[in-house]
Design a protein around this motif. Sequence first.
Motif, PDB file in Angstrom:
ATOM      1  N   GLY A  44       0.833  -1.194   0.000  1.00  0.00           N
ATOM      2  CA  GLY A  44       0.000   0.000   0.000  1.00  0.00           C
ATOM      3  C   GLY A  44       0.866   1.242   0.000  1.00  0.00           C
ATOM      4  O   GLY A  44       2.084   1.171   0.204  1.00  0.00           O
ATOM      5  N   PRO A  45       0.256   2.398  -0.225  1.00  0.00           N
ATOM      6  CA  PRO A  45       1.027   3.649  -0.324  1.00  0.00           C
ATOM      7  C   PRO A  45       1.960   3.915   0.852  1.00  0.00           C
ATOM      8  O   PRO A  45       3.049   4.413   0.673  1.00  0.00           O
ATOM      9  CB  PRO A  45      -0.054   4.720  -0.426  1.00  0.00           C
ATOM     10  N   ALA A  46       1.571   3.547   2.049  1.00  0.00           N
ATOM     11  CA  ALA A  46       2.423   3.818   3.213  1.00  0.00           C
ATOM     12  C   ALA A  46       3.663   2.938   3.234  1.00  0.00           C
ATOM     13  O   ALA A  46       4.676   3.301   3.819  1.00  0.00           O
ATOM     14  CB  ALA A  46       1.631   3.613   4.500  1.00  0.00           C
ATOM     15  N   LYS A  49       8.238   2.350  -1.222  1.00  0.00           N
ATOM     16  CA  LYS A  49       9.446   3.141  -1.033  1.00  0.00           C
ATOM     17  C   LYS A  49       9.350   4.431  -1.834  1.00  0.00           C
ATOM     18  O   LYS A  49       8.807   4.458  -2.922  1.00  0.00           O
ATOM     19  CB  LYS A  49      10.663   2.331  -1.472  1.00  0.00           C
ATOM     20  N   GLY A  50       9.907   5.487  -1.287  1.00  0.00           N
ATOM     21  CA  GLY A  50       9.921   6.759  -2.011  1.00  0.00           C
ATOM     22  C   GLY A  50       8.625   7.520  -1.825  1.00  0.00           C
ATOM     23  O   GLY A  50       8.235   7.855  -0.727  1.00  0.00           O
ATOM     24  N   ASP A  51       7.928   7.781  -2.926  1.00  0.00           N
ATOM     25  CA  ASP A  51       6.693   8.560  -2.920  1.00  0.00           C
ATOM     26  C   ASP A  51       5.619   7.838  -2.112  1.00  0.00           C
ATOM     27  O   ASP A  51       5.283   6.698  -2.378  1.00  0.00           O
ATOM     28  CB  ASP A  51       6.208   8.781  -4.350  1.00  0.00           C
ATOM     29  N   GLN A  52       5.064   8.496  -1.133  1.00  0.00           N
ATOM     30  CA  GLN A  52       4.089   7.895  -0.223  1.00  0.00           C
ATOM     31  C   GLN A  52       2.721   7.652  -0.856  1.00  0.00           C
ATOM     32  O   GLN A  52       1.861   7.044  -0.251  1.00  0.00           O
ATOM     33  CB  GLN A  52       3.932   8.770   1.018  1.00  0.00           C
ATOM     34  N   ASN A  53       2.483   8.114  -2.085  1.00  0.00           N
ATOM     35  CA  ASN A  53       1.174   7.959  -2.712  1.00  0.00           C
ATOM     36  C   ASN A  53       1.133   6.849  -3.756  1.00  0.00           C
ATOM     37  O   ASN A  53       0.194   6.766  -4.526  1.00  0.00           O
ATOM     38  CB  ASN A  53       0.745   9.281  -3.362  1.00  0.00           C
ATOM     39  N   LEU A  54       2.149   6.006  -3.777  1.00  0.00           N
ATOM     40  CA  LEU A  54       2.216   4.977  -4.808  1.00  0.00           C
ATOM     41  C   LEU A  54       2.035   3.574  -4.240  1.00  0.00           C
ATOM     42  O   LEU A  54       2.537   3.257  -3.169  1.00  0.00           O
ATOM     43  CB  LEU A  54       3.562   5.049  -5.537  1.00  0.00           C
TER      44      LEU A  54
END
Length: 110
Positions: A44-46, A49-54
């Motif tokens: 899930g987004p959380a 790694k990196g961008d929290q919305n992916l």
Amino acid sequence: MVPLDVRFQSMRRDEQVVWEIDAQVAELDELYDSIIGCHVTVYGPAAAKGDQNLYDSQIVLALPCCEIRAKCGSHADANVYVALEKAFTSIREQLLEWLEKRHHVKADCF
């Protein structure tokens, strides 16, 4: 039917996502019917790694003599289904390459 293990991290289990994964694995089984197993982890987004919305995923496809992997981080997307499609496209391409090297490709796969 390929033994399938689906896990979710930092998101609730989503049966629609599991259904999509099952359909993708069934397509792989049509290409090569000796797949030993498939392990898929959906992040899930959380957890991505990196961008929290992916969303991201990792796939390990077990074959009789090796494993094919779609690594986490290279298929991330804001849409979980797009992230999975990218990862399964990578797995499918690797499987076809592996089969081609071993002359196991079914004529109608292309």
